[in-house]
Design a protein around this motif. Structure first.
Motif, mmCIF file in Angstrom:
data_model
loop_
_atom_site.group_PDB
_atom_site.id
_atom_site.type_symbol
_atom_site.label_atom_id
_atom_site.label_comp_id
_atom_site.label_asym_id
_atom_site.label_seq_id
_atom_site.Cartn_x
_atom_site.Cartn_y
_atom_site.Cartn_z
ATOM 1 N N MET A 38 11.755 -49.601 15.595
ATOM 2 C CA MET A 38 12.973 -48.955 15.102
ATOM 3 C C MET A 38 14.185 -49.336 15.940
ATOM 4 S SD MET A 38 12.070 -45.143 16.403
ATOM 5 C CE MET A 38 10.349 -45.359 16.053
ATOM 6 N N CYS A 39 15.353 -49.034 15.405
ATOM 7 C CA CYS A 39 16.618 -49.320 16.086
ATOM 8 C C CYS A 39 16.931 -48.204 17.086
ATOM 9 C CB CYS A 39 17.743 -49.448 15.060
ATOM 10 S SG CYS A 39 18.141 -47.906 14.226
ATOM 11 N N LEU A 40 17.998 -48.397 17.834
ATOM 12 C CA LEU A 40 18.403 -47.434 18.855
ATOM 13 C C LEU A 40 18.726 -46.076 18.249
ATOM 14 C CD1 LEU A 40 19.246 -46.758 21.766
ATOM 15 C CD2 LEU A 40 21.494 -47.682 21.220
ATOM 16 N N GLU A 41 19.478 -46.060 17.169
ATOM 17 C CA GLU A 41 19.884 -44.792 16.560
ATOM 18 C C GLU A 41 18.677 -43.986 16.077
ATOM 19 O OE1 GLU A 41 22.556 -43.185 12.837
ATOM 20 O OE2 GLU A 41 23.055 -45.120 13.727
ATOM 21 N N CYS A 42 17.766 -44.640 15.404
ATOM 22 C CA CYS A 42 16.583 -43.942 14.904
ATOM 23 C C CYS A 42 15.638 -43.531 16.031
ATOM 24 C CB CYS A 42 15.860 -44.803 13.872
ATOM 25 S SG CYS A 42 16.820 -45.019 12.360
ATOM 26 N N SER A 43 15.635 -44.285 17.123
ATOM 27 C CA SER A 43 14.786 -43.899 18.256
ATOM 28 C C SER A 43 15.250 -42.576 18.843
ATOM 29 C CB SER A 43 14.780 -44.983 19.326
ATOM 30 O OG SER A 43 16.010 -45.025 20.017
ATOM 31 N N GLY A 44 16.566 -42.337 18.823
ATOM 32 C CA GLY A 44 17.093 -41.054 19.289
ATOM 33 C C GLY A 44 16.580 -39.896 18.448
ATOM 34 N N LYS A 45 16.486 -40.121 17.152
ATOM 35 C CA LYS A 45 15.946 -39.085 16.264
ATOM 36 C C LYS A 45 14.475 -38.840 16.570
ATOM 37 C CE LYS A 45 19.212 -40.320 12.685
ATOM 38 N NZ LYS A 45 19.392 -40.972 11.382
ATOM 39 N N HIS A 46 13.729 -39.908 16.830
ATOM 40 C CA HIS A 46 12.304 -39.760 17.152
ATOM 41 C C HIS A 46 12.117 -39.101 18.513
ATOM 42 C CE1 HIS A 46 10.004 -41.950 13.971
ATOM 43 N NE2 HIS A 46 11.246 -42.302 13.661
ATOM 44 N N HIS A 47 13.019 -39.399 19.476
ATOM 45 C CA HIS A 47 12.949 -38.735 20.783
ATOM 46 C C HIS A 47 13.083 -37.223 20.612
ATOM 47 C CE1 HIS A 47 12.628 -41.557 24.079
ATOM 48 N NE2 HIS A 47 13.465 -42.377 23.473
ATOM 49 N N GLY A 48 13.921 -36.810 19.682
ATOM 50 C CA GLY A 48 14.146 -35.392 19.450
ATOM 51 C C GLY A 48 12.978 -34.676 18.791
ATOM 52 N N LEU A 49 12.028 -35.416 18.264
ATOM 53 C CA LEU A 49 10.892 -34.801 17.574
ATOM 54 C C LEU A 49 9.844 -34.233 18.524
ATOM 55 C CD1 LEU A 49 10.296 -37.399 14.725
ATOM 56 C CD2 LEU A 49 11.342 -35.141 14.528
ATOM 57 N N ASP A 50 9.760 -34.743 19.722
ATOM 58 C CA ASP A 50 8.783 -34.353 20.736
ATOM 59 C C ASP A 50 7.689 -35.422 20.818
ATOM 60 O OD1 ASP A 50 7.641 -32.946 22.785
ATOM 61 O OD2 ASP A 50 6.957 -31.267 21.585
ATOM 62 N N VAL A 51 7.149 -35.605 21.989
ATOM 63 C CA VAL A 51 6.170 -36.672 22.205
ATOM 64 C C VAL A 51 4.868 -36.448 21.444
ATOM 65 C CG1 VAL A 51 7.088 -37.361 24.433
ATOM 66 C CG2 VAL A 51 5.298 -35.638 24.344
ATOM 67 N N TYR A 52 4.585 -35.226 21.051
ATOM 68 C CA TYR A 52 3.356 -34.966 20.292
ATOM 69 C C TYR A 52 3.466 -35.470 18.856
ATOM 70 C CZ TYR A 52 2.355 -32.059 24.266
ATOM 71 O OH TYR A 52 2.138 -31.615 25.539
ATOM 72 N N ILE A 53 4.707 -35.616 18.383
ATOM 73 C CA ILE A 53 4.937 -36.104 17.020
ATOM 74 C C ILE A 53 5.194 -37.607 17.024
ATOM 75 C CG2 ILE A 53 6.434 -35.933 15.005
ATOM 76 C CD1 ILE A 53 6.856 -32.974 15.805
ATOM 77 N N SER A 54 6.119 -38.067 17.890
ATOM 78 C CA SER A 54 6.438 -39.494 17.945
ATOM 79 C C SER A 54 6.766 -39.884 19.379
ATOM 80 C CB SER A 54 7.630 -39.807 17.021
ATOM 81 O OG SER A 54 7.885 -41.190 17.004
ATOM 82 N N PHE A 55 5.880 -40.619 20.013
ATOM 83 C CA PHE A 55 6.064 -41.082 21.385
ATOM 84 C C PHE A 55 6.762 -42.431 21.340
ATOM 85 C CE2 PHE A 55 4.081 -43.044 25.294
ATOM 86 C CZ PHE A 55 4.893 -42.372 26.179
#
Length: 68
Positions: A38-55
């Protein structure tokens, strides 16, 4: 195969050259949980999900290792 070589091989696949969430082409991040790039912007969204959902890891700067 070493983890970094395997990662480069995966990035070279045509389907891995666009962001899975927004179709942008500058991929610098990957979700270890889902095996997607993924790109930088979408990685920020995934970071916000929590490591149990998307590391999420930075492709070139973070260390990568193979789980056994």
């Amino acid at each position: 195969m070493a983890a970094s070589r395997q990662l480069c091989h995966l990035q070279s696949q045509p389907r891995n050259k666009i962001c899975v969430d927004c179709a942008q082409k500058n991929l610098q991040w990957a979700s270890v949980s889902y095996g997607i790039f993924m790109c930088l912007e979408c990685s920020g969204k995934h970071h916000g999900l929590d490591v149990y959902i998307s590391f999420v890891r930075y492709v070139t700067m973070d260390s990568w290792f193979r789980w056994r």
